[in-house]
Design a protein around this motif. Structure first.
Motif, short mmCIF file in Angstrom:
data_model
loop_
_atom_site.label_atom_id
_atom_site.label_comp_id
_atom_site.label_asym_id
_atom_site.label_seq_id
_atom_site.Cartn_x
_atom_site.Cartn_y
_atom_site.Cartn_z
N GLY A 1 116.83 -11.09 61.52
CA GLY A 1 115.42 -11.34 61.24
C GLY A 1 114.50 -10.38 61.95
N ASP A 2 115.06 -9.51 62.79
CA ASP A 2 114.25 -8.51 63.49
C ASP A 2 113.79 -7.43 62.52
OD1 ASP A 2 114.61 -9.80 65.92
OD2 ASP A 2 116.38 -8.62 66.45
N ILE A 3 112.56 -6.97 62.71
CA ILE A 3 112.02 -5.85 61.94
C ILE A 3 112.10 -4.61 62.83
CG2 ILE A 3 110.02 -4.93 60.72
CD1 ILE A 3 109.02 -7.83 60.45
N VAL A 4 112.85 -3.60 62.39
CA VAL A 4 113.05 -2.40 63.20
C VAL A 4 112.69 -1.16 62.40
CG1 VAL A 4 114.90 -3.53 64.50
CG2 VAL A 4 115.47 -2.05 62.56
N ASN A 5 112.45 -0.07 63.11
CA ASN A 5 112.28 1.24 62.50
C ASN A 5 113.55 2.05 62.72
OD1 ASN A 5 109.50 1.27 61.47
ND2 ASN A 5 108.97 0.92 63.62
N ALA A 6 113.93 2.81 61.71
CA ALA A 6 115.08 3.69 61.82
C ALA A 6 114.63 5.10 61.48
CB ALA A 6 116.19 3.24 60.87
N ASN A 7 114.73 5.98 62.46
CA ASN A 7 114.31 7.37 62.28
C ASN A 7 115.14 8.26 63.20
OD1 ASN A 7 112.92 7.26 64.91
ND2 ASN A 7 111.43 5.97 63.82
N SER A 8 114.74 9.49 63.39
CA SER A 8 115.56 10.44 64.14
C SER A 8 115.66 10.10 65.62
CB SER A 8 115.02 11.86 63.97
OG SER A 8 113.69 11.94 64.44
N VAL B 1 109.67 -11.14 54.54
CA VAL B 1 111.09 -10.83 54.35
C VAL B 1 111.88 -11.29 55.57
CG1 VAL B 1 112.78 -8.98 54.03
CG2 VAL B 1 110.58 -8.88 52.84
N ALA B 2 111.34 -11.05 56.76
CA ALA B 2 112.02 -11.48 57.98
C ALA B 2 112.18 -13.00 58.01
CB ALA B 2 111.25 -10.99 59.20
N ASP B 3 111.14 -13.72 57.59
CA ASP B 3 111.23 -15.18 57.54
C ASP B 3 112.30 -15.63 56.54
OD1 ASP B 3 109.23 -15.41 59.43
OD2 ASP B 3 107.63 -15.77 57.97
#
Length: 474
Positions: free
Chosen positions: A172-179, A53-55
């Motif tokens: 294109g960055d893969i990040v985490n979103a949490n508290s 997906v990032a690519d």
């Protein structure tokens, strides 16, 4: 080959599928509504990992005038919601894994999974998640639109039970979103739709998979007022039973000009006759069509086979008030009874509770703007379906005019609520604005930060956008 698809194929190779190929056709036939299925993308891209997906996103960002669609299971009805004419459709349905944590407290789910696959995987562990009631619906789409579950009175909207989102940003960055990591993005994704990135995986808190009371109650229009008042008493109760999850649908037969009333009184404990439904069960029903069973969420969520049709949704939210619901039904009955429209058009109205015991879980933690201070409410879904494209204008007019009439009547008696549930909204409605000015401002700020070039405002036509004119985005 579409020029955008050709450039993507250089990077993603065999993950890009062209018109006429088997996997392209499989995506095209998987849509719930005909108006989505008749669109013809230049290619279908089937990523297998978040890196794929990032690519894809990195490649598209470098291509001028390359718009694209994002699809999980394709259950949104509006044309263009998850498909596109020309250009690529990013079909996430191969991101369909479900992994449970070592202590069974959370489950990590691919955003392209169907809820049925999630429930089936978790059932052997006697665990489940607060997911969709229709197992054919996609995990990602339902969750970022809010999400209503049989378990919502206990734990809130589906999005309220998310521990973490894995997201591919426009960079294109893969990040985490949490508290603790990207907390503003975490909140924005809880109801803000596809405005911030491509969600590739979601971690949910699990709950125990206790067998549920299920069944359909078929009743005559003769008892419409009694049914609506019984429903309203359930929905308006100060001590709302957290195990009660009910929808009541009114299905109009334009040949007879009469309604069939179908209630689905689910109870999330294995009790055949829970006290909360006692009044509703006492109303006469069409006994030969009445069913009641104790079954698993996995079985209950299985969707019956259906014939693909054109579909349109319209929604609103009202106070949980019996007098109001009776008045709204009377308006609908008079309106549809006098209207003339094509024979292939079908219409239904479905009511479901929005109790404060549910909305308290996400107050100021999600982006929906619902609050216990609003009081107990009722969400209405008007669903219109039809078979022939020639009926489209008439069908959409019927739904649009009916919701306007009902809203006007509710507004007159100060019982119309501002909230519009995104997953039920028509393209002409503006659910994001219904979240309130503060929440809309928050969503726009997150968009500016996570998507500074506005890719998901200007290059992804599907979904509800944060600015009325996406090209005017600051």
């Amino acid at each position: 080959m579409d020029s955008c698809c050709a450039q993507i194929a250089v990077v993603l190779g065999d993950l890009v599928h062209l018109p006429g190929t088997g996997l392209y056709n499989a995506t095209e036939t998987s849509y719930w509504s005909t108006q989505e299925a008749v669109l013809v993308p230049g290619c279908v891209v089937l990523p297998q990992t978040s890196t794929d997906v990032a690519d894809f996103i990195s490649t598209v960002s470098r291509i001028t005038n390359c718009s694209f669609a994002i699809k999980t299971q394709g259950h949104a009805p509006a044309a263009g919601a998850a498909n596109i004419n020309g250009g690529p459709t990013l079909d996430l349905s191969w991101l369909n894994f479900t992994d449970i944590s070592a202590d069974f407290s959370t489950a990590r789910v691919g955003a392209g999974s169907s809820w049925s696959n999630v429930y089936d995987t978790l059932q052997p562990y006697n665990k489940t998640v607060t997911g969709g009631r229709n197992g054919a619906v996609g995990v990602g789409g339902l969750t970022i639109g809010g999400g209503i579950s049989y378990y919502s009175p206990q734990v809130g909207w589906t999005c309220d039970t998310v521990v973490n989102f894995e997201v591919v940003l426009s960079s294109g960055d893969i990040v985490n979103a949490n508290s603790t990591s990207n907390p503003d993005l975490y909140r924005a994704l809880k109801g803000g739709g596809n405005n911030f990135g491509v969600v590739t995986a979601i971690d949910f808190y699990t709950i125990d998979a206790v067998p549920l009371r299920a069944g359909h109650l078929f009743q005559s229009q003769d008892y419409a007022e009694q049914i609506l008042r019984a429903f309203a008493r359930i929905a308006s109760a100060n001590d709302y039973d957290v195990h009660a999850s009910i929808v009541t649908s009114f299905i109009f037969n334009q040949t007879t000009r009469e309604w069939t009333i179908v209630s689905v009184p689910i109870y999330t404990l294995p009790e055949m006759e829970p006290e909360v439904y006692k009044e509703l069960f006492a109303i006469p029903n069409i006994t030969e069509l009445t069913t009641a069973t104790i079954e698993s969420i996995s079985t209950l969520a299985t969707e019956a086979p259906y014939a693909q049709k054109y579909q349109a949704f319209f929604t609103s939210t009202y106070a949980a008030d019996g007098d109001l619901l009776v008045a709204l039904f009377s308006i609908a009955n008079e309106s549809l009874g006098c209207d003339s429209y094509p024979a292939d058009v079908s219409i239904s109205m479905t009511f479901e509770p929005l109790p404060t015991i549910m909305t308290r879980h996400g107050e100021k933690k999600n982006s929906l703007g619902t609050s216990p201070s609003d009081g107990n409410g009722v969400i209405l879904l008007i669903s219109v379906s039809w078979s022939n494209s020639a009926s489209t204008l008439s069908a959409e007019r019927i739904g649009r005019e009916l919701i306007y009439k009902l809203d006007d009547a509710a507004c007159t008696v100060d019982k119309l609520r501002k909230f519009r549930y995104l997953n039920y909204a028509s393209p002409a409605q503006d659910p994001l604005k219904s979240y309130g000015e503060d929440n809309l401002a928050m969503l726009r700020n997150v968009s500016r930060h996570s998507d500074p070039q506005g890719m998901f405002q200007t290059r992804v036509p599907g979904g509800f956008k944060l600015w009325e004119d996406s090209l005017a985005k600051p």
